[in-house]
Design an enzyme around this catalytic site. Structure first.
Site, short mmCIF file in Angstrom:
data_model
loop_
_atom_site.label_atom_id
_atom_site.label_comp_id
_atom_site.label_asym_id
_atom_site.label_seq_id
_atom_site.Cartn_x
_atom_site.Cartn_y
_atom_site.Cartn_z
N ARG A 53 24.01 171.40 30.79
CA ARG A 53 24.26 170.81 29.61
C ARG A 53 25.83 170.54 29.64
O ARG A 53 26.31 169.41 28.90
CB ARG A 53 23.82 171.93 28.55
CG ARG A 53 22.59 171.94 27.94
CD ARG A 53 21.75 173.02 27.56
NE ARG A 53 21.67 174.00 29.04
CZ ARG A 53 20.74 173.79 29.57
NH1 ARG A 53 19.57 173.03 29.20
NH2 ARG A 53 20.54 174.59 30.61
N THR A 54 26.45 171.53 30.12
CA THR A 54 27.86 171.30 29.99
C THR A 54 28.59 170.21 30.57
O THR A 54 29.28 169.31 29.91
CB THR A 54 28.72 172.79 30.18
OG1 THR A 54 28.20 173.61 29.54
CG2 THR A 54 30.21 172.43 30.02
N LYS A 82 37.19 174.09 52.60
CA LYS A 82 38.01 174.14 53.52
C LYS A 82 38.95 175.14 53.51
O LYS A 82 40.00 175.18 54.30
CB LYS A 82 38.58 172.67 53.92
CG LYS A 82 37.53 171.63 54.19
CD LYS A 82 38.26 170.37 54.48
CE LYS A 82 37.42 169.10 54.19
NZ LYS A 82 38.40 167.89 54.30
N ARG A 103 34.49 174.22 35.43
CA ARG A 103 33.63 175.47 35.25
C ARG A 103 33.92 175.99 36.89
O ARG A 103 33.68 175.40 37.93
CB ARG A 103 32.40 175.09 35.19
CG ARG A 103 31.53 176.25 35.31
CD ARG A 103 29.87 176.06 34.89
NE ARG A 103 29.86 176.11 33.60
CZ ARG A 103 28.61 176.07 32.88
NH1 ARG A 103 27.61 175.90 33.75
NH2 ARG A 103 28.61 175.77 31.37
N HIS A 131 33.54 180.51 27.18
CA HIS A 131 33.01 179.21 27.32
C HIS A 131 33.23 178.71 25.80
O HIS A 131 32.56 178.58 24.99
CB HIS A 131 31.50 179.67 27.57
CG HIS A 131 30.73 178.14 27.64
ND1 HIS A 131 31.29 176.85 27.62
CD2 HIS A 131 29.49 178.03 28.49
CE1 HIS A 131 30.52 176.21 28.14
NE2 HIS A 131 29.36 176.60 28.48
C1 NCD Z 1 25.46 178.79 29.59
C2 NCD Z 1 26.62 179.14 30.48
O1 NCD Z 1 26.88 178.39 31.40
O2 NCD Z 1 27.36 180.05 30.23
N1 NCD Z 1 24.94 177.60 29.39
C3 NCD Z 1 25.71 176.69 28.80
O3 NCD Z 1 26.82 176.37 29.22
N2 NCD Z 1 25.16 175.81 27.93
C4 NCD Z 1 24.60 179.83 29.50
C5 NCD Z 1 24.04 180.53 30.84
O4 NCD Z 1 24.20 179.95 31.74
O5 NCD Z 1 23.16 181.43 30.56
#
Ligand code: NCD
Length: 478
Positions: A53-54, A82, A103, A131
């Protein structure tokens, strides 16, 4: 905002949050109508951890704005494999793009990236820490569902220990006066530093309350199976009497979650990848709150269920068609919310409510160094890539004026034992407990040390107790 980007939800003023949500609404009303906003601009999408999703919604958002996307997916596809450092990686991607979304599994990695990037950095999740853009999606969903963020009652369920979405959401909700209930899996309660921040920085009491109807979420033997008979809650609706008084006056007070009560369930999965023990015990281990048609039946008739997703088994599939389940709708909002955030961070749309005070004026750093004090969090970027980091702590002050030190990257606590100050031309050090009630401004007049040796190395000497009455100035009147 932090250096023009977004690292923690606390980088945002409330006005900035409102601006993002309002612009997101405009974007959502005509999702295809903004396709020239970011023309000619490039977003770097650096995802060193799995994401659906992100990443998907960030990339969709940039495309919908007419911009372009370049990416790294998984640590294997970058030169970090590397041995290249995160800092060097970011220096390079800064030259290739106008904004970076990242991320990464290390806590505080997004902050380190922002410190070295020459373009805004947006945190798409840094380990179990934060997040913030998920929080913006969550808040947007809450406004869409409930009409407002004022006076919400939210039950945060599941892995509150490692769940970065939960950590950011708590601090997002605290600004709008929500009441929060913590309904954790066994051994997965809020980390100590998050609890401390709630209490010290936000001045909210965390109360133990009877579980009431939440008991049903734990299945057969309920919460008692955890060896517990109560849950944590934060009551904060200012217009109501403080619930602590209620608890004291009425020993039989039950959690007032009655049939039909309008509650928001925010459910999270067990973050098995953040804890070797959890991975081992898998689904079998520990009690965990679960939402099913059965547990929800009539108890929570007017509640709604949110989840940042992915869902594993903490929400049963028979809930998917239930009108209370809003998690797929919530996931869809990721695109307009990130369109709004990108437009603002790139300066393509003006800040409105935040103009003049939040607009591009970064949240104050306000951190101090503490000689010899190390962050104890093994997954903190400070311990993973120390060469790029400048260890430091943000300082919170409790009601008694006592100081708490939180790592500026990951938020974990660790305190210096001594502080140093210049007094009457001399550098002296004293036990940290003697330093109370100081302003953020004064903070920078002090030095901090892990121990006496550190203080002496920096040429500070032990303060000798001033004799009684010394230093007093007497004015002689006629
Ligand atoms: C979450 C995350 O990656 O922290 N998902 C997201 O970004 N929608 C929740 C999760 O991974 O459980």
């Amino acid at each position: 905002m932090y250096r023009g980007g977004l690292i923690s939800i606390e980088d945002m003023s409330t006005e900035e949050i409102v601006d993002v949500l309002e612009l997101a609404r405009e974007m959502a009303q005509d999702i295809r109508g903004h396709s020239t906003v970011a023309q000619g601009l490039i977003m770097a999408s650096l995802f060193f951890e799995p994401s659906t999703r992100t990443r998907g919604s960030f990339e969709s958002a940039m495309n919908r704005l007419g911009g372009r996307v370049i990416s790294t997916v998984g640590s294997g596809s970058s030169s970090m494999e590397k041995g290249e450092t995160l800092v060097d990686t970011i220096r390079i991607w800064s030259k290739y793009s106008d904004v970076i979304t990242i991320r990464h599994p290390w806590e505080g990695s997004a902050r380190l990236a922002a410190d070295y990037a020459s373009v805004p950095v947006i945190n798409g999740g840094d380990g179990g820490h934060e997040h913030p853009t998920q929080t913006l999606c969550d808040l947007f969903t809450l406004v869409a569902e409930k009409g407002s963020l004022e006076g919400l009652r939210v039950a945060l369920c599941g892995d509150l220990k490692h769940g970065r979405t939960v950590h950011s959401l708590i601090f997002g909700l605290l600004r709008f006066g929500a009441e929060l209930f913590f309904v954790p899996g066994e051994g997965l309660g809020l980390p100590e530093h998050v609890r401390a921040k709630i209490q010290i920085q936000y001045g909210r009491q965390i109360e133990r309350v009877p579980p009431g109807d939440f008991e049903a979420l734990y299945g057969g033997s309920g919460l008692e199976g955890n060896g517990e008979s109560s849950l944590d809650a934060i009551y904060m609706t200012p217009s109501r009497p403080h619930q602590r008084t209620l608890l004291e006056d009425e020993p039989n007070f039950r959690l007032q979650i009655s049939p039909g009560s309008e509650l928001v369930f925010y459910v999270t999965r067990k973050q098995v990848e953040r804890d070797a023990g959890l991975k081992e015990e898998g689904k079998a281990g520990g009690r965990y709150p679960r939402i099913t048609r059965d547990t929800m039946r009539s108890r929570f008739a007017r509640s709604i269920v949110l989840h940042p997703l992915p869902r594993v088994d903490e929400i049963s599939y028979d809930m998917d068609e239930d009108h209370r389940s809003r998690y797929f709708v919530q996931a869809g909002y990721g695109v307009p919310v990130r369109m709004a955030l990108l437009s603002l961070a790139l300066g393509l749309r003006p800040w409105k409510k935040a103009e003049g005070q939040g607009d591009g004026t970064d949240s104050e750093d306000g951190t101090v160094r503490a000689q010899g004090v190390e962050c104890q969090n093994g997954t903190c970027v400070v311990n993973q890539e120390p060469q790029g980091c400048e260890p430091g702590f943000s300082v919170m002050q409790g009601e008694e004026g006592d100081l708490t030190f939180a790592c500026k990257y990951c938020g974990w606590h660790n305190a210096p034992a001594f502080y140093g100050v210049q007094q009457s031309g001399q550098l002296i050090y004293k036990p940290i407990g003697r330093l109370r009630f100081i302003s953020q401004h004064q903070l920078h007049q002090f030095r901090f040390f892990a121990d006496e040796e550190e203080a002496r190395t920096q040429r500070y000497g032990l303060s000798v107790r001033e004799p009684e009455g010394s230093g007093r100035v007497y004015e002689v009147t006629e």
